[in-house]
Motif scaffolding. Structure first.
Motif: not given
Length: 265
Positions: A170-173, A177-186, A233-240
Motif C-alpha cells: 500500500d505504500v511501496t514505493p 514515506g515508510w518504504f523509502e525512509t526505511s531503506l534510507m535508514l539502512a 507516514d514515515a514515522s514508523g520507518a525501521d532500519a532493520d
C-alpha cells in the motif's frame, strides 16, 4: 572479474567488455523528499540496490553453489544519471529534466554505448517519474539499433522468498514515506533527519494515490503541495526492516541480471 565501473576502465577495456558484457545504467532524481530525506534519495537508493546486486553476483561467481553453475555475468556499471523527470516536485525543490530531454539523454547514452561496442544494456530506475519515459526510450531504441535492452525500477524486482519482505504494497514505493525512509535508514542513516515526524492525515486522500476507480490514473493540480511532499507516514520507518527490503530487492535484481544475461547471449 564479473563487474567493473565504466569510469575506471580504459577505452580499450570498455571495448573489450562490450563484446560480451552488459552495460548497466542506474537513473535517479534530485527532488524534495519531505523534511527528513535528502534531495538525492532516489539516486542513492538505486545505487545501493545496484551495488548490492552486483556484489551478490560477484560472490556467487567466485563460489558457485553448484559445480555446473554459470559464471557471473560480466557487467559494466555506468555512473548513475542523477537527474530525472520531476516537474511535480518543483513546488518545493527539484532539478528536473523535461520528458523530452530525459528521453533524449537516454537515447544518447544508449547510442553511445552501442557505438562503443555494447549490444546488451540494462537500465535500472530509482524514481517513479522516470518509469514511463525509460520504458519508452528502451522500446524505441531497440527498434532502430541492433541491441537488446532491458529496464526495470528497483522496487519492482523482488526475490519473492518471503512475502513479509515484499514490503507494504500500500505504500511501496511511495514518496518520502515508510518504504523509502526505511531503506534510507539502512543505507544512509546519517542523511535521515531524525526523529522523523508523524505525517498529518490529509483529507481527501490525493487522487494520484487513491484513484476513484480501478484502472484510472488521475492527476489533479496542486495535489503534491497539498500533501506536503510525501505520500504516507514515515514515522514508523525501521532500519532493520529497511535493510531486509534492500537485500530482497538486490537479490531480485541479481536474478533479473542473470536472466537477462542468459536470454540475450
Amino acid at each position: 572479474m564479473s563487474q567493473s565501473r565504466l569510469t575506471e576502465l580504459t577505452w580499450r577495456e570498455v571495448r573489450r567488455a562490450g563484446e560480451q558484457g552488459i552495460a548497466l545504467l542506474p537513473i535517479g532524481s534530485q527532488e524534495q523528499h519531505a523534511g527528513h530525506l535528502p534531495m538525492g534519495t532516489d539516486t542513492l537508493l538505486v545505487e545501493e540496490v545496484v551495488d548490492r546486486a552486483l556484489d551478490l553476483l560477484d560472490r556467487e561467481g567466485s563460489t558457485p553453489s553448484e559445480p555446473s553453475a554459470p559464471p557471473a555475468p560480466e557487467v559494466v556499471r555506468l555512473p548513475a544519471l542523477p537527474f530525472g523527470h520531476s516537474p511535480h516536485h518543483l513546488f518545493a525543490a527539484a532539478v528536473s529534466l523535461s520528458a523530452a530531454t530525459l528521453g533524449a539523454v537516454l537515447d544518447d547514452v544508449l547510442d553511445s554505448l552501442v557505438t562503443s561496442g555494447y549490444r546488451r544494456v540494462m537500465v535500472v530506475n530509482g524514481h517513479g517519474g522516470n518509469d514511463e519515459i525509460m520504458r519508452l526510450a528502451v522500446k524505441r531504441f531497440a527498434l532502430r539499433a541492433r541491441v537488446t535492452v532491458a529496464a526495470c525500477s528497483y522496487w519492482t524486482v523482488t526475490a519473492d522468498e518471503d512475502e513479509d519482505e515484499a514490503g507494504r504494497p500500500d505504500v511501496t514505493p511511495g514518496h518520502a514515506g515508510w518504504f523509502e525512509t526505511s531503506l534510507m535508514l539502512a543505507a544512509r542513516p546519517e542523511l535521515v533527519r531524525t526523529p522523523v515526524p508523524a505525517r498529518t492525515p490529509v483529507e481527501p486522500p490525493p487522487l494520484f494515490d487513491h484513484p476513484p476507480h480501478p484502472g484510472l490514473i488521475v492527476e489533479r493540480h496542486g495535489e503534491w503541495e497539498r500533501v506536503d511532499g510525501s505520500t504516507d507516514d514515515a514515522s514508523g520507518a525501521d532500519a532493520d526492516r529497511g535493510g531486509r527490503l534492500l537485500d530482497d530487492r538486490a537479490r531480485g535484481l541479481a536474478r533479473a541480471i542473470r536472466a537477462f544475461d542468459a536470454a540475450s547471449r
